[in-house]
Enzyme design. Sequence first.
Site, short mmCIF file in Angstrom:
data_model
loop_
_atom_site.label_atom_id
_atom_site.label_comp_id
_atom_site.label_asym_id
_atom_site.label_seq_id
_atom_site.Cartn_x
_atom_site.Cartn_y
_atom_site.Cartn_z
N ALA A 64 0.84 -1.20 0.00
CA ALA A 64 0.00 0.00 0.00
C ALA A 64 0.88 1.25 0.00
O ALA A 64 2.06 1.20 0.31
CB ALA A 64 -0.92 0.00 1.21
N GLY A 111 -0.33 -5.39 0.49
CA GLY A 111 -1.46 -5.36 -0.44
C GLY A 111 -1.15 -6.01 -1.77
O GLY A 111 -2.06 -6.49 -2.45
N GLU A 114 -1.81 -9.59 -1.24
CA GLU A 114 -3.27 -9.74 -1.11
C GLU A 114 -3.94 -9.69 -2.48
O GLU A 114 -4.89 -10.44 -2.74
CB GLU A 114 -3.81 -8.65 -0.18
N GLU A 134 2.76 -6.29 7.49
CA GLU A 134 1.99 -5.24 8.17
C GLU A 134 2.28 -5.14 9.66
O GLU A 134 2.20 -4.05 10.25
CB GLU A 134 0.49 -5.45 7.93
#
Length: 261
Positions: A64, A111, A114, A134
Amino acid sequence: MEFTNVKLEVENRVAYISIDVPPANTLSSDTLSGLGKAFDYVEGNSDVKVIVVTGAGKFFVAGADIKEFTNAFDNAEVAEQMARTGQKLLDRIEGFSKPVIAAVNGAALGGGLELAMACHMRYAAEDAKLGLPELNLGLIPGFGGTQRLARLTNQAKALELILTSQFIDGKEAERIGLVNRAIPLASLMDEVKNIAELIALQKSAVSVSATLKAVTYGLREGQGNGMEKEAVLFGELFTSDDMKEGVNAFIEKRKAQFTDK
C-alpha cells in the site's frame, strides 16, 4: 489503453493488466480506482476471455501507499473504509466471471500479495519476494490477507508468515501451495501467456465461467452447497451450443470450435 496507474493490452483474447507506479507499484487509492476501471473494461469486453495481472518494471506490487494511508492516523473510521475499499475490489477479482491469473514478476508485499491471492491462479518468479509485513507497522493485513492466506496454505503457516513478517521466495511459495508454480523470471511471462492462451483460445467461455462459479461458491458456502451449485451448472451447460460442439468434435476426432454460447 491506460487507466490511472494501470496499463492494459489485449492479445489473443487475453487482457494483460500491468500496475505501473514507479518505482515500486504501490496500491494507492488512485491505483485501486484504476484497477477497478480496468476490470470494468475487461468485464464488458466479450473479446477478452482471460486476464493476466502483473507489475511493470521490477516489482509486482510492493504494498500500500504508506504516505497516503498515514493521513488516516487517529481516525479509525477512515482507516476501516480504506480496508473495505481494498477488500471490495479484491473480492470482485476473486469472484470474477473470467479467469484472473497473477504473474508475480517481483516483490509482492502487503497489499500486493493480497492482490495476488485474490487472483484465481498465481505464477511467481523463482526469486520474487512474497510476504505480509503489516505487523512491522503495528497493523494487520487489511485487504483480505488474514483470510485468504490461511485458506491457500493452512492456519499455522499463515500465522507464522503474518506474525513474523517473514518474506519467502517463489520456490517456497510453490512448496506451501501459495502459488501454482515458481518459474525463472526470464520465462515467467511466456509461461503465463501459454497458460492464458490455452484457456482463452481452446476452451468455451461458458464452461470456464461455470467452473469459476462452482469452485468459488463451494469455497465460500461449503462443499454441500457447492455440490448443489455444481449440479445446476452442469445441467445448464448440457443444453449449450458449445457442449454439443465439444461432444461432436470428440466423436468426429477433431478439435472443437467453440463459439462461447
